[in-house]
Design an enzyme around this catalytic site. Structure first.
Site, PDB file in Angstrom:
ATOM      1  N   LYS A 127       0.878  -1.179   0.000  1.00  0.00           N
ATOM      2  CA  LYS A 127       0.000   0.000   0.000  1.00  0.00           C
ATOM      3  C   LYS A 127       0.911   1.223   0.000  1.00  0.00           C
ATOM      4  O   LYS A 127       2.030   1.150   0.484  1.00  0.00           O
ATOM      5  CB  LYS A 127      -0.873   0.026   1.269  1.00  0.00           C
ATOM      6  CG  LYS A 127      -1.917  -1.077   1.353  1.00  0.00           C
ATOM      7  CD  LYS A 127      -3.194  -0.674   0.636  1.00  0.00           C
ATOM      8  CE  LYS A 127      -4.224  -1.780   0.648  1.00  0.00           C
ATOM      9  NZ  LYS A 127      -4.769  -2.023   1.989  1.00  0.00           N
ATOM     10  N   HIS A 130       2.371   7.010   2.344  1.00  0.00           N
ATOM     11  CA  HIS A 130       2.016   8.379   1.962  1.00  0.00           C
ATOM     12  C   HIS A 130       2.240   9.380   3.097  1.00  0.00           C
ATOM     13  O   HIS A 130       2.685   9.014   4.175  1.00  0.00           O
ATOM     14  CB  HIS A 130       0.580   8.426   1.445  1.00  0.00           C
ATOM     15  CG  HIS A 130      -0.431   7.890   2.414  1.00  0.00           C
ATOM     16  ND1 HIS A 130      -0.766   8.554   3.564  1.00  0.00           N
ATOM     17  CD2 HIS A 130      -1.156   6.745   2.408  1.00  0.00           C
ATOM     18  CE1 HIS A 130      -1.668   7.842   4.224  1.00  0.00           C
ATOM     19  NE2 HIS A 130      -1.912   6.742   3.546  1.00  0.00           N
ATOM     20  N   HIS A 133       1.480   8.726   6.682  1.00  0.00           N
ATOM     21  CA  HIS A 133       2.354   7.852   7.465  1.00  0.00           C
ATOM     22  C   HIS A 133       3.477   8.595   8.171  1.00  0.00           C
ATOM     23  O   HIS A 133       4.145   8.042   9.026  1.00  0.00           O
ATOM     24  CB  HIS A 133       2.978   6.776   6.572  1.00  0.00           C
ATOM     25  CG  HIS A 133       2.000   5.740   6.138  1.00  0.00           C
ATOM     26  ND1 HIS A 133       1.612   5.602   4.834  1.00  0.00           N
ATOM     27  CD2 HIS A 133       1.306   4.812   6.831  1.00  0.00           C
ATOM     28  CE1 HIS A 133       0.721   4.625   4.742  1.00  0.00           C
ATOM     29  NE2 HIS A 133       0.523   4.133   5.937  1.00  0.00           N
TER      30      HIS A 133
HETATM   31  N1  ARG Z   1      -0.738  -1.384   9.771  1.00  0.00           N
HETATM   32  C1  ARG Z   1      -1.707  -0.595  10.464  1.00  0.00           C
HETATM   33  C2  ARG Z   1      -2.234   0.490   9.551  1.00  0.00           C
HETATM   34  O1  ARG Z   1      -1.567   0.904   8.639  1.00  0.00           O
HETATM   35  C3  ARG Z   1      -1.169   0.033  11.697  1.00  0.00           C
HETATM   36  C4  ARG Z   1      -0.653  -0.956  12.716  1.00  0.00           C
HETATM   37  C5  ARG Z   1      -0.711  -0.400  14.096  1.00  0.00           C
HETATM   38  N2  ARG Z   1      -0.157  -1.262  15.093  1.00  0.00           N
HETATM   39  C6  ARG Z   1      -0.768  -2.247  15.725  1.00  0.00           C
HETATM   40  N3  ARG Z   1      -0.101  -2.971  16.590  1.00  0.00           N
HETATM   41  N4  ARG Z   1      -2.033  -2.510  15.520  1.00  0.00           N
HETATM   42  O2  ARG Z   1      -3.335   0.967   9.779  1.00  0.00           O
END
Ligand code: ARG
Length: 572
Positions: A127, A130, A133
């Site tokens: 993904k 961007h 982030h």
């Molecule tokens: N990958 C997730 C996102 O982009 C964020 C992860 C956050 N961390 C966690 N331990 N849930 O939305």
């Protein structure tokens, strides 16, 4: 150096009955207006205990304090005791301490022997990485630096979103419409286009969804071909993420993301069942959280596959067992508040007494001047492009301001300042606030921005260079503080003095903007000092004292910039 607050509490304690020293300590204020002193003590609270009018109490305390040698003057004004500290001793103590500690000024050992995990960035594989982030990435990296400065052992984790049913879709799409070279050339844009294509096609061919589900099951079962493709997508995406991390000079100790927990979940599903927390709901397994005013959490789907929250439960326990953390900090957008509330509640219900040592540190949205981002409509601003753009724009500004600069140095400065500008912009707002990304604001050298702070640092370095190495070495040895007791020098000294407490507070509140605000204050106070005072004067003693002050300001700003993950170029 004396801890003035502690000292003041010691002095006031014997003067008032019925109030603990600790309480007194908490009541000491720093007046916003320096005319009201460096420290103030309000007496309203004492009226009840002492059965006297507050101004009278203040008067008594002021008289009692007036002999103490840490003060130049103590006054009673209405219900307040206003304390003006003896400037010479103060500035000498502060400046000597800052310069002796040098790069360590602001650090402490509060966290000795304790491990803090900071999880940040955590993008999803395949993904776009961007502009949104940047928030988790930079806020998290700064919180990690702050905890490091507070003496904790910090473990930096990137919990990659590298697992889930979408990978089944991606594999199906790649097999049908994919091209290896395209993925290699532009992994994220290409993989994303497969994902989009899959959804378009699936509208008319719902059997694709079944195929994707079956493919994901193969992946879950560790079948060779599926695993290799997934691994390849992951590696290619990481290459792209790492380019951005390199630009930001941000590192991680672990990239254990969601997939890392794929084989660790059965234990928790069983544990939830054994503890009677889980119930079946149309073939799926859920944990009801009605008692806590939260919607139920889905633990496994009817086909047995696990979910985001299941992996987060496994991750928390794994981290406790692996690192025995004192705190486990998650820097994740406020859109996920509900997820984290459910998750922490479940950990608590499971009986993990450390559940509340896990902290969700949320932050608000970043939007663009042209409106919100939308991956689907292609309105995405890639973080890498923003960083490159910032460097580019800075390069132009530098060329304009200083056309004869050595190209290599100019390039290094453009990178430090351009990227620093974006980072500082990110860290100068309260994290919970939404904000609009604006180039004009980010790259303004005059406002309360990164370039302004870096420029101030470079100016201090330039003064030190002009003073010469010998003068700087002499200033470190000692100086006569009577030359640096003017109002602007005193204000600067006060801000330097407060820096260690400011860093502590930023850590307690998980709020890097507390550091960035303070560093702006120091930069402004330094510029005022520079404006008000002639520094490189003929009188050697006077020059030495002022050079010591400049050095202290330089050190503090540099250390502060480091906590904000920014470079501090010595020339600009
Ligand atoms: N990958 C997730 C996102 O982009 C964020 C992860 C956050 N961390 C966690 N331990 N849930 O939305």
């Amino acid at each position: 150096m004396i801890n003035y607050r502690e000292k003041i509490a010691d002095l006031i304690a014997p003067l008032v009955e019925g109030l603990e020293r600790e309480e007194i300590l908490n009541m000491i204020e720093t007046p916003a207006d320096s005319k009201m002193g460096d420290f103030a003590f309000p007496c309203f609270k004492l009226a009840k205990v002492l059965r006297k009018a507050p101004p009278l109490i203040a008067k008594g305390i002021a008289e009692g304090l007036s002999g103490a040698d840490i003060f130049a003057k103590v006054e009673q004004v209405n219900a307040y005791v206003n304390m003006f500290i003896a400037r010479e001793d103060f500035v000498k103590g502060v400046v000597e301490e800052v310069n002796a500690a040098d790069a360590d000024y602001g650090k402490c050992e509060d966290g000795e022997g304790k491990t803090v995990i900071v999880e940040y960035s955590s993008p999803n594989i395949a993904k776009p990485f961007h502009i949104g982030h940047i928030r988790s990435t930079v806020i998290g990296a700064s919180i990690a630096k702050i905890y490091d400065a507070l003496g904790y052992d910090v473990v930096r984790i990137n919990h990659l979103g590298d697992y889930g049913t979408q990978f089944g879709k991606m594999i199906v799409a790649y097999r049908r419409w994919g091209n290896k070279q395209d993925v290699i050339d532009e992994p994220i844009k290409t993989l994303l286009s497969y994902y989009t294509k899959f959804h378009e096609e699936a509208e008319n061919h719902p059997e694709l969804e079944d195929e994707a589900r079956a493919t994901f099951t193969k992946l879950e079962n560790g079948e060779k071909e599926e695993t290799e493709l997934w691994q390849w997508f992951r590696d290619e995406s990481l290459k792209e993420f790492n380019r951005v991390y390199d630009m930001l000079d941000i590192k991680f100790d672990s990239y254990a993301g969601e997939s890392f927990y794929s084989d660790k979940m059965p234990r928790f599903v069983k544990e939830l069942a054994d503890k009677g927390l889980m119930e079946e709901d149309e073939g799926a397994n859920i944990v009801r959280l009605d008692d806590y005013n939260l919607p139920p959490a889905l633990i496994t789907k009817s086909d047995g596959s696990t979910l985001y929250i299941t992996r987060d439960i496994a991750a928390a326990v794994y981290r406790k067992e692996t690192y025995d953390f004192y705190k486990n900090i998650y820097v994740v957008a406020s859109q996920q508040n509900l997820h984290f509330q459910q998750w922490i509640q479940i950990l608590e219900l499971m009986g993990y007494e450390w559940a509340r040592d896990c902290v969700h540190v949320p932050f608000g949205l970043v939007s663009l001047e042209s409106g919100t981002m939308s991956t689907r409509e292609g309105r995405v601003v890639f973080l890498e492009d923003v960083l490159k753009g910032a460097v580019e724009k800075t390069r132009e500004i530098i060329k304009e301001k200083n056309p004869d600069a050595d190209p290599e140095t100019a390039e290094e400065i453009s990178r430090a300042v351009g990227i620093g500008a974006v980072v500082f912009n990110e860290l100068s707002n309260y994290r919970i606030k939404d904000y609009v990304f604006s180039w004009d604001h980010v790259l303004n050298f005059e406002g309360e921005t990164g370039p302004y702070v870096q420029y101030t640092h470079a100016r201090a370095c330039s003064i030190l260079r002009n003073a010469g190495e010998d003068a700087v070495a002499a200033a470190k040895e000692g100086f006569d503080p009577s030359y640096i007791t003017g109002d602007s020098a005193h204000r600067l000294a006060m801000l330097l003095y407060e820096l260690p407490d400011v860093i502590r507070e930023a850590g307690e509140k998980y709020e890097p903007s507390i550091v960035s605000r303070h560093i702006i204050d120091i930069a402004q106070a330094f510029n005022k000092f520079y404006h008000d005072e002639h520094i490189l004067v003929d009188n050697e003693e006077e020059k030495k004292a002022k050079v010591a002050m400049v050095l202290a300001a330089r050190n503090a700003i540099r250390n502060g910039l480091d906590l904000l993950c920014m470079k501090a170029p010595e020339k600009m």
